[in-house]
Design a protein around this motif. Structure first.
Motif, PDB file in Angstrom:
ATOM      1  N   PRO A  13       0.819  -1.225   0.000  1.00  0.00           N
ATOM      2  CA  PRO A  13       0.000   0.000   0.000  1.00  0.00           C
ATOM      3  C   PRO A  13       0.854   1.277   0.000  1.00  0.00           C
ATOM      4  O   PRO A  13       0.516   2.260  -0.672  1.00  0.00           O
ATOM      5  N   PHE A  14       1.959   1.264   0.725  1.00  0.00           N
ATOM      6  CA  PHE A  14       2.868   2.404   0.699  1.00  0.00           C
ATOM      7  C   PHE A  14       3.417   2.596  -0.717  1.00  0.00           C
ATOM      8  O   PHE A  14       3.462   3.716  -1.240  1.00  0.00           O
ATOM      9  N   TYR A  15       3.847   1.510  -1.337  1.00  0.00           N
ATOM     10  CA  TYR A  15       4.390   1.566  -2.693  1.00  0.00           C
ATOM     11  C   TYR A  15       3.379   2.206  -3.638  1.00  0.00           C
ATOM     12  O   TYR A  15       3.721   3.083  -4.425  1.00  0.00           O
ATOM     13  N   LEU A  16       2.124   1.758  -3.571  1.00  0.00           N
ATOM     14  CA  LEU A  16       1.099   2.329  -4.438  1.00  0.00           C
ATOM     15  C   LEU A  16       0.898   3.817  -4.172  1.00  0.00           C
ATOM     16  O   LEU A  16       0.658   4.588  -5.109  1.00  0.00           O
ATOM     17  N   SER A  17       1.016   4.223  -2.922  1.00  0.00           N
ATOM     18  CA  SER A  17       0.843   5.648  -2.600  1.00  0.00           C
ATOM     19  C   SER A  17       1.953   6.497  -3.210  1.00  0.00           C
ATOM     20  O   SER A  17       1.777   7.704  -3.382  1.00  0.00           O
ATOM     21  N   GLN A  18       3.071   5.885  -3.529  1.00  0.00           N
ATOM     22  CA  GLN A  18       4.190   6.592  -4.142  1.00  0.00           C
ATOM     23  C   GLN A  18       4.128   6.577  -5.673  1.00  0.00           C
ATOM     24  O   GLN A  18       5.040   7.050  -6.336  1.00  0.00           O
ATOM     25  N   HIS A  19       3.043   6.034  -6.209  1.00  0.00           N
ATOM     26  CA  HIS A  19       2.866   5.906  -7.662  1.00  0.00           C
ATOM     27  C   HIS A  19       1.484   6.398  -8.075  1.00  0.00           C
ATOM     28  O   HIS A  19       0.762   5.726  -8.802  1.00  0.00           O
ATOM     29  N   GLN A  20       1.111   7.566  -7.643  1.00  0.00           N
ATOM     30  CA  GLN A  20      -0.218   8.095  -7.958  1.00  0.00           C
ATOM     31  C   GLN A  20      -0.270   8.795  -9.310  1.00  0.00           C
ATOM     32  O   GLN A  20      -1.332   8.920  -9.901  1.00  0.00           O
ATOM     33  N   GLU A  70       6.430  12.176 -10.479  1.00  0.00           N
ATOM     34  CA  GLU A  70       5.927  11.905  -9.121  1.00  0.00           C
ATOM     35  C   GLU A  70       6.569  12.838  -8.098  1.00  0.00           C
ATOM     36  O   GLU A  70       5.994  13.122  -7.062  1.00  0.00           O
ATOM     37  N   SER A 100      -4.302  -1.152  -8.769  1.00  0.00           N
ATOM     38  CA  SER A 100      -3.227  -0.180  -8.883  1.00  0.00           C
ATOM     39  C   SER A 100      -3.384   0.739 -10.089  1.00  0.00           C
ATOM     40  O   SER A 100      -2.863   1.834 -10.101  1.00  0.00           O
ATOM     41  N   ILE A 103      -5.524   4.019  -8.767  1.00  0.00           N
ATOM     42  CA  ILE A 103      -5.152   4.507  -7.441  1.00  0.00           C
ATOM     43  C   ILE A 103      -5.904   5.772  -7.127  1.00  0.00           C
ATOM     44  O   ILE A 103      -6.009   6.659  -7.911  1.00  0.00           O
TER      45      ILE A 103
END
Length: 103
Positions: A13-20, A70, A100, A103
């Motif tokens: 979930p953290f990883y996905l938050s860094q790829h918005q 990003e 993903s 997001i």
């Protein structure tokens, strides 16, 4: 990024938050797909030195996405194994219509 992740389920979930940013994600997908294509080409051609280019191909697209679009630091530097796994999970989810992509 001060939290320590003890497993991939916590990290993703953290990883996905860094790829918005869509462009950042698209650059990740391009790099990953090129890695697949170069790997296939390597086995087809027998030119094994092509495998040395895989990290450059995969990471250059992703890091440009983070730097330019990003505007954050890639998680690869702190969590290299989880980040590599997450790249492939995110690509799989994008191809098969999972979360993903939206997001």
């Amino acid at each position: 990024m001060t939290k320590r992740f003890s497993n991939f389920a916590e990290f993703y979930p953290f990883y996905l938050s860094q790829h918005q940013n869509r462009t950042c994600r698209a650059l990740h997908y391009i790099g990953s797909c090129l890695v697949i294509l170069v790997t296939i080409l390597t086995f087809y051609s027998g030119q094994w030195l092509l495998l040395c280019s895989l990290p450059v191909i995969g990471y250059s697209f992703a890091w440009i996405g983070h730097l330019v679009f990003e505007k954050n630091r890639p998680a690869t530097f702190k969590y290299p194994f989880y980040s590599l796994m997450a790249d492939w999970v995110m690509l799989f989810e994008a191809f098969f219509g999972k979360r993903s992509r939206n997001i």
